[in-house]
Design an enzyme around this catalytic site. Structure first.
Site, mmCIF file in Angstrom:
data_model
loop_
_atom_site.group_PDB
_atom_site.id
_atom_site.type_symbol
_atom_site.label_atom_id
_atom_site.label_comp_id
_atom_site.label_asym_id
_atom_site.label_seq_id
_atom_site.Cartn_x
_atom_site.Cartn_y
_atom_site.Cartn_z
ATOM 1 N N ASP A 120 0.847 -1.187 0.000
ATOM 2 C CA ASP A 120 0.000 0.000 0.000
ATOM 3 C C ASP A 120 0.888 1.243 0.000
ATOM 4 O O ASP A 120 1.885 1.275 0.713
ATOM 5 C CB ASP A 120 -0.858 -0.039 1.281
ATOM 6 C CG ASP A 120 -2.081 0.850 1.219
ATOM 7 O OD1 ASP A 120 -1.911 2.046 0.951
ATOM 8 O OD2 ASP A 120 -3.186 0.351 1.447
ATOM 9 N N ARG B 79 -0.725 4.523 0.112
ATOM 10 C CA ARG B 79 -1.659 5.650 0.253
ATOM 11 C C ARG B 79 -1.264 6.634 1.338
ATOM 12 O O ARG B 79 -1.707 7.768 1.334
ATOM 13 C CB ARG B 79 -3.076 5.131 0.523
ATOM 14 C CG ARG B 79 -3.724 4.594 -0.724
ATOM 15 C CD ARG B 79 -5.065 3.984 -0.435
ATOM 16 N NE ARG B 79 -4.938 2.725 0.275
ATOM 17 C CZ ARG B 79 -5.976 1.961 0.607
ATOM 18 N NH1 ARG B 79 -7.210 2.353 0.315
ATOM 19 N NH2 ARG B 79 -5.795 0.819 1.231
#
Ligand code: ZN
Length: 419
Positions: free
Chosen positions: A330, A332
């Protein structure tokens, strides 16, 4: 020989501070008086005025460059901002002036036309990084919610035909580099160096202009949709529902069944409508972070890797396949996400429509209280999305239901590519 304009042929480098002439207007990030804080000036027409690194419009700056190169846009075009001011006022809130709370959004970004009028009069080209307007939106699932009696048409928040009356804000990122570095517990030097190197050296000022502390990064921004009374967002006596949603074009727009993104987004809107109709407000924060900010090419490569691996698409290998392709699970970085909630002045969320532990941790660690977490209703999960949702629940996503062990995860299978 074609006639050449000697001015436009001259390439202006901004990579080193001017030894002569006036210094740019300083930005004192976190100052409460906007004139003391100083405007964000990313103009390309008057180099001496620039007090930031980068330029406006995020990645769209590259299209602007094409338009200039093709000769369809004047490089010195100055935006005519007549009648563009916000249709609703947001802030100022105490969080605007807290260096710990906002480092990736310019809190004054929507109201530059009001607070920096004297600079406009002196000829400074200051552009808004936030725009606030109103709209009617409609999604077919909401009409179904009305037909099934979950939502009611009140004529104000939800009009006949299921039209929702919303206030929406588009926000471009404005990064205060010392604050971003602090948020990630890294040095500003390491941050600047990585940003410089990983963009292919796109912004030399990152490493040559330590006097410029604000960067307009070439990334997607955030759109906020507000339902109900804006004053209710910060009223402790009124309920607030929030969904923070990271872009998933395949599901959000095209209805792909491999994940729960659109169904959960629409459920979030439904909870926002209900909360607004109770006299509160609902906020949808839509972040342009496609495919966990890995991009859609990586995402589709991962889909293939998941579905072609031995044993087919399985919940127990869901994160592993992403990590194999992207190197991480990830990207983000939810640590920056709460900034937009602070811009809205949010201090408590009564109904948080998200199961993400990363979002929950980021929001609560940013000092915002979350009262209730609302998981996606089971009947909204598409069959092929079971792999994702079971893997996420096992990895720490919030659920009121069962969490599978490794044996259970191994038996949750997705559709094959050939089906
Ligand atoms: Zn999705």
């Amino acid at each position: 020989m074609p006639k050449q304009n000697s001015v436009s042929r001259h390439i202006v480098l901004t990579s080193h501070p001017s030894r002569v002439g006036p210094k740019p207007i300083p930005i004192k990030w976190g100052a409460s008086d906007p004139m003391e804080r100083g405007p964000v000036i990313a103009t390309l027409t008057k180099q001496a005025h620039r007090n930031v690194i980068g330029t406006h419009s995020g990645s769209y700056a590259v299209y602007r460059a094409l338009a200039v190169a093709r000769g369809v846009l004047q490089s010195d075009h100055r935006a005519d901002l007549t009648n563009t001011s916000p249709v609703e006022h947001i802030g100022p809130h105490p969080s605007w002036f807290d260096l710990e709370k906002i480092v990736s959004v310019d809190p004054f970004g929507a109201i530059v036309g009001e607070v920096f009028t004297s600079y406009y009069e002196q000829g400074y080209d200051i552009r808004p990084t936030i725009a606030i307007t109103k709209a009617h939106i409609n999604m077919p699932e909401l009409q179904e919610a009305v037909a099934k009696g979950r939502l009611t048409i009140d004529g104000k928040i939800m009009k006949s035909g299921g039209d929702l009356v919303v206030t929406k804000a588009a926000i471009e990122p404005v990064w205060y580099l010392p604050g971003i570095a602090k948020r990630f517990q890294i040095t500003e030097g390491d941050l600047r160096r990585a940003l410089f190197e990983q963009t292919g050296g796109m912004f030399p000022e990152l490493v040559t202009r330590s006097d410029l502390e604000v960067f307009l990064p070439p990334i997607g921004g955030v759109t906020v949709y507000i339902l109900g009374d804006i004053a209710a967002i910060t009223d402790p006596n009124k309920p607030l529902a929030v969904r923070v949603h990271d872009e998933c074009n395949g599901s959000d727009v095209f209805g792909s069944d491999i994940c729960t993104c659109r169904p959960y987004l629409v459920h979030g809107i439904e909870v926002c409508v209900q909360t607004a109709q109770e006299g509160g407000a609902g906020v949808i924060v839509y972040c342009r972070k496609e495919g966990r900010a890995l991009g859609e090419v990586t995402k589709f490569l991962v889909y293939n890797a998941r579905k072609r691996q031995e044993g087919g698409d399985r919940a127990d290998a869901y994160f592993e396949r992403t990590e194999c392709v992207a190197g991480v699970q990830d990207m983000r970085f939810q640590e920056l996400m709460p900034d937009v909630l602070h811009w809205l002045g949010i201090t408590r969320i009564d109904r948080m429509v998200s199961m993400s532990n990363m979002k929950y941790n980021a929001i609560t660690e940013a000092g915002i209280e979350i009262v209730e977490r609302i998981p996606i209703p089971e009947d909204l999960i598409p069959q092929d999305a079971r792999v994702e949702i079971e893997a996420k629940k096992a990895a720490g996503y919030y659920t009121t239901g069962e969490v599978l062990d490794s044996n259970g995860l191994g038996s949750v299978k997705g559709r094959a590519l050939t089906d």
